[in-house]
Design a protein around this motif. Sequence first.
Motif, PDB file in Angstrom:
ATOM      1  N   ALA A 172       1.260   4.118  -3.002  1.00  0.00           N
ATOM      2  CA  ALA A 172       1.050   5.446  -2.764  1.00  0.00           C
ATOM      3  C   ALA A 172       1.954   6.287  -3.308  1.00  0.00           C
ATOM      4  CB  ALA A 172       0.462   5.791  -1.411  1.00  0.00           C
ATOM      5  N   VAL A 186       0.752  -1.257   0.105  1.00  0.00           N
ATOM      6  CA  VAL A 186      -0.160   0.191   0.144  1.00  0.00           C
ATOM      7  C   VAL A 186       0.590   1.230  -0.009  1.00  0.00           C
ATOM      8  CG1 VAL A 186      -1.677   1.335   1.378  1.00  0.00           C
ATOM      9  CG2 VAL A 186      -1.895  -1.114   1.133  1.00  0.00           C
ATOM     10  N   MET A 187       1.844   1.281   0.635  1.00  0.00           N
ATOM     11  CA  MET A 187       2.809   2.551   0.797  1.00  0.00           C
ATOM     12  C   MET A 187       3.604   2.534  -0.588  1.00  0.00           C
ATOM     13  SD  MET A 187       4.033   2.669   4.879  1.00  0.00           S
ATOM     14  CE  MET A 187       4.677   0.874   5.111  1.00  0.00           C
ATOM     15  N   LEU A 232       2.432   6.347  -7.152  1.00  0.00           N
ATOM     16  CA  LEU A 232       1.489   7.225  -7.631  1.00  0.00           C
ATOM     17  C   LEU A 232       2.090   8.757  -7.431  1.00  0.00           C
ATOM     18  CD1 LEU A 232      -1.944   5.687  -6.714  1.00  0.00           C
ATOM     19  CD2 LEU A 232      -0.713   5.799  -9.032  1.00  0.00           C
ATOM     20  N   ILE A 233       2.400   9.228  -6.126  1.00  0.00           N
ATOM     21  CA  ILE A 233       2.925  10.378  -5.842  1.00  0.00           C
ATOM     22  C   ILE A 233       3.776  10.923  -6.742  1.00  0.00           C
ATOM     23  CG2 ILE A 233       3.690  11.542  -3.665  1.00  0.00           C
ATOM     24  CD1 ILE A 233       1.887  10.295  -2.139  1.00  0.00           C
TER      25      ILE A 233
END
Length: 188
Positions: free
Chosen positions: A115, A111-112, A118-119
């Motif tokens: 993220a 999950v991290m 994407l960021i």
Amino acid sequence: MNPKPYGHIVPALPASGTAFAAGVFDERQVRVAAGLTLAAGAVAFAYAALARVYLPIQVVTSLFFVEFAIRVAAGLQYSPFGVLSRLLTRGQLPEWVSAKPKRFAWSMGLVMSFAMMLITNAGIRGSLPLGICLVCLVLMWLEAVLGLCLGCEIYAALRRRGWIGRDPAIEVCSNGACAGDGRADRRS
């Protein structure tokens, strides 16, 4: 037909002669894989934080996403850093830990890394990606250097609170995270 078990199936431990009820991973390989991801992440973080060059962090977060996706779906033994960690720990006696808490921790990593992928690939720069990256580096350092799997500790706490059902197949956790749950901490 039984589904393929997650983790390694150890038929019998040399010391006790008993088998684990479910899949396990070698804690030594897990820690080496964490060290490898820590090294890659630290280099990417340094480029982003010091030189404001974000391409390495974009590449590394994408690699980490693939790495953790493979770990969660198939196990450490099939991921790129897992294969390398197996080569680096060749000849050492394994230190078995239950696979399910590790899978939970790697799901958090997935999950991290998703993220962060994407960021960073969306062009977001500055304190947000650097802050998240720093948290990830600390988590990898804790696992690699101290053998403290924070995701495993969270898993154990959720189990103790009854938010995750008791599982008789979880027999040995890193750093005794299963303690207080009536589990024996068996290691070979």
